[in-house]
Design a protein around this motif. Structure first.
Motif, PDB file in Angstrom:
ATOM      1  N   ARG A  69       3.380  47.422  61.391  1.00  0.00           N
ATOM      2  CA  ARG A  69       2.455  47.691  60.788  1.00  0.00           C
ATOM      3  C   ARG A  69       2.246  48.922  60.197  1.00  0.00           C
ATOM      4  NH1 ARG A  69      -1.482  45.880  65.240  1.00  0.00           N
ATOM      5  NH2 ARG A  69      -1.012  47.441  67.111  1.00  0.00           N
ATOM      6  N   ASP A  70       3.297  49.575  61.112  1.00  0.00           N
ATOM      7  CA  ASP A  70       3.165  51.051  60.783  1.00  0.00           C
ATOM      8  C   ASP A  70       4.230  51.868  59.760  1.00  0.00           C
ATOM      9  OD1 ASP A  70       1.171  51.268  63.483  1.00  0.00           O
ATOM     10  OD2 ASP A  70       2.974  51.485  64.122  1.00  0.00           O
ATOM     11  N   LEU A  71       4.701  50.710  59.025  1.00  0.00           N
ATOM     12  CA  LEU A  71       5.355  51.254  58.026  1.00  0.00           C
ATOM     13  C   LEU A  71       5.501  51.557  57.041  1.00  0.00           C
ATOM     14  CD1 LEU A  71       9.245  50.711  58.794  1.00  0.00           C
ATOM     15  CD2 LEU A  71       8.224  48.761  56.927  1.00  0.00           C
ATOM     16  N   PHE A  72       4.058  51.227  56.534  1.00  0.00           N
ATOM     17  CA  PHE A  72       3.530  52.284  55.328  1.00  0.00           C
ATOM     18  C   PHE A  72       2.352  53.089  55.613  1.00  0.00           C
ATOM     19  CE2 PHE A  72       4.390  47.289  54.592  1.00  0.00           C
ATOM     20  CZ  PHE A  72       6.552  48.141  54.053  1.00  0.00           C
ATOM     21  N   ASN A  73       2.285  53.819  56.462  1.00  0.00           N
ATOM     22  CA  ASN A  73       1.282  54.415  56.989  1.00  0.00           C
ATOM     23  C   ASN A  73       1.917  56.088  57.379  1.00  0.00           C
ATOM     24  OD1 ASN A  73       1.884  54.630  59.651  1.00  0.00           O
ATOM     25  ND2 ASN A  73       0.690  52.912  60.414  1.00  0.00           N
ATOM     26  N   THR A 126      16.955  54.316  53.601  1.00  0.00           N
ATOM     27  CA  THR A 126      16.008  53.110  51.976  1.00  0.00           C
ATOM     28  C   THR A 126      15.142  54.131  52.010  1.00  0.00           C
ATOM     29  OG1 THR A 126      15.988  51.579  50.337  1.00  0.00           O
ATOM     30  CG2 THR A 126      14.967  51.964  52.919  1.00  0.00           C
ATOM     31  N   ILE A 127      14.414  54.518  50.741  1.00  0.00           N
ATOM     32  CA  ILE A 127      13.281  55.278  50.660  1.00  0.00           C
ATOM     33  C   ILE A 127      12.003  53.910  51.274  1.00  0.00           C
ATOM     34  CG2 ILE A 127      11.744  55.977  49.261  1.00  0.00           C
ATOM     35  CD1 ILE A 127      14.019  58.120  50.195  1.00  0.00           C
ATOM     36  N   ILE A 128      10.792  54.531  51.870  1.00  0.00           N
ATOM     37  CA  ILE A 128       9.759  53.973  51.933  1.00  0.00           C
ATOM     38  C   ILE A 128       8.156  54.435  51.689  1.00  0.00           C
ATOM     39  CG2 ILE A 128       8.426  52.481  53.539  1.00  0.00           C
ATOM     40  CD1 ILE A 128      10.801  51.449  54.152  1.00  0.00           C
ATOM     41  N   PRO A 129       7.794  53.615  49.895  1.00  0.00           N
ATOM     42  CA  PRO A 129       6.856  54.710  50.355  1.00  0.00           C
ATOM     43  C   PRO A 129       5.615  54.602  51.354  1.00  0.00           C
ATOM     44  CG  PRO A 129       7.714  52.328  48.582  1.00  0.00           C
ATOM     45  CD  PRO A 129       8.181  52.354  50.097  1.00  0.00           C
ATOM     46  N   LYS A 130       4.837  55.101  50.593  1.00  0.00           N
ATOM     47  CA  LYS A 130       3.890  55.313  52.027  1.00  0.00           C
ATOM     48  C   LYS A 130       2.421  54.939  51.029  1.00  0.00           C
ATOM     49  CE  LYS A 130       5.843  56.818  55.993  1.00  0.00           C
ATOM     50  NZ  LYS A 130       5.174  58.194  56.791  1.00  0.00           N
ATOM     51  N   LEU A 131       1.525  54.255  51.877  1.00  0.00           N
ATOM     52  CA  LEU A 131       0.157  53.678  51.888  1.00  0.00           C
ATOM     53  C   LEU A 131      -1.292  54.999  50.406  1.00  0.00           C
ATOM     54  CD1 LEU A 131      -1.884  51.418  50.674  1.00  0.00           C
ATOM     55  CD2 LEU A 131      -2.359  51.584  52.767  1.00  0.00           C
ATOM     56  N   LYS A 132      -0.771  56.514  51.583  1.00  0.00           N
ATOM     57  CA  LYS A 132      -1.507  57.116  51.053  1.00  0.00           C
ATOM     58  C   LYS A 132      -0.364  57.615  49.914  1.00  0.00           C
ATOM     59  CE  LYS A 132      -4.935  56.973  54.831  1.00  0.00           C
ATOM     60  NZ  LYS A 132      -5.637  57.529  55.778  1.00  0.00           N
TER      61      LYS A 132
END
Length: 315
Positions: free
Chosen positions: A215-219, A129-135
């Protein structure tokens, strides 16, 4: 190139799947043909109602449907004229180059392993699956449900499969592979992650960057995150809920909008001998369109050939 689409799979099939096929057709070149697998009469009626020419598609008529609640293995055997069974038959025979469905996920996994089978050296196919990144940008997470229980060597293979998917389909050079864990330190985790860490670290086929936590999943600490399918599925379902919650709360946010599954179309089953994509059961026409286009990109990138070469070197 011929791309097979199961038009009977999904909660809103065949209406949503055929409408999605109409939209996908607009993004395909003349030499790329979309093969609609299912009830031909129903499909043609939907096409005509939406002023879409039947000549833009090929049809393979089927008389059976594997339901969402059907037992995957029994259904594949007992319903040989189902859209999923016939789709895999066409894929195995080379009559289509890719196959996608928003139907029964288990049947898609079983059908793939029984028909086109796994690439030599791959012990467990994995779903991504795709995980969007915050930046901005995105990451890839696998496995997200194909393998609830894993061994360390499976996680290493997931790292290789995910890296090749990222490089070939998502244009990520030298993707960074991380191990999903409960701490950053090398010795952290359960028996699986503790044993997997040294395998990942010593591999020359991946760019391993160590452990990451939830907590690192979206960085931007990684590009590929590997975990067992139980953990990955929990993460996937939680992430999907973010978008739904923002809609219910009336919130508009660019980051959370990227959690909308429609944008990504579906989950490639990595490790099979042909491109296979599984869509969300609630897929609407937009999701179906993107599922077809993802299948096309997997074919164009020669992903399967590159995975085969990588695992040949491993063996």
């Amino acid at each position: 190139m011929k791309i097979g689409l199961d038009i009977m799979g999904g909660d809103y099939a065949p209406e949503a799947t055929v409408l999605g096929a109409i939209e996908a057709r607009k993004s395909l070149s003349p030499h790329q043909k979309l093969v609609l697998i299912g009830d031909r009469e129903i499909a043609e009626n939907i096409l005509q109602k939406n002023n879409a020419g039947t000549g833009d598609f090929e049809f393979v008529h089927t008389t059976e449907v594997i339901g969402m609640g059907d037992h995957p293995t029994k259904a594949i055997v007992q319903k040989p004229d189902s859209s999923i069974s016939v789709g895999f038959k066409l894929l195995k025979e080379g009559q289509i180059q890719a196959f996608s469905s928003a139907g029964n996920t288990g049947a898609m996994l079983v059908g793939g392993m029984f028909s086109v089978k796994t690439i030599p050296g791959v012990t467990r196919p994995a779903m991504t699956t795709i995980i969007p990144k915050l930046k901005g940008g995105m990451g890839v997470l696998l496995d997200v449900g194909a393998n609830a229980d894993c061994k360390p060597e499976h996680l290493l293979q997931f790292g290789i499969l995910g890296s090749l998917l990222a490089e070939c389909v998502y244009d990520m050079p030298a993707p960074r592979v991380a191990l999903m864990n409960i701490g950053e330190e090398e010795e952290k985790g359960n028996l699986l992650t503790q044993a997997s860490f040294p395998l990942l670290k010593e591999s020359t086929q991946i760019n391993f960057v160590g452990n990451i936590e939830g907590r690192d999943l979206f960085n931007d600490a990684f590009d590929i995150a590997v975990c067992d399918g139980f953990t990955g599925n929990v993460i996937l379902k939680l992430a999907e809920s973010f978008y739904v919650i923002t809609l219910k709360k009336g919130l508009k946010d660019e980051f959370f909008a990227r959690f909308n599954y429609e944008q990504y179309g579906g989950s490639p089953i990595m490790g099979l001998n042909a491109p296979v994509v599984v869509g969300h059961g609630i897929s609407n026409p937009e999701a179906i369109k993107n599922m077809v286009l993802l299948s096309k990109n997997m074919v164009e990138s020669n992903l399967i050939e590159k995975i085969t070469q990588a695992f040949h070197q491993t063996n």
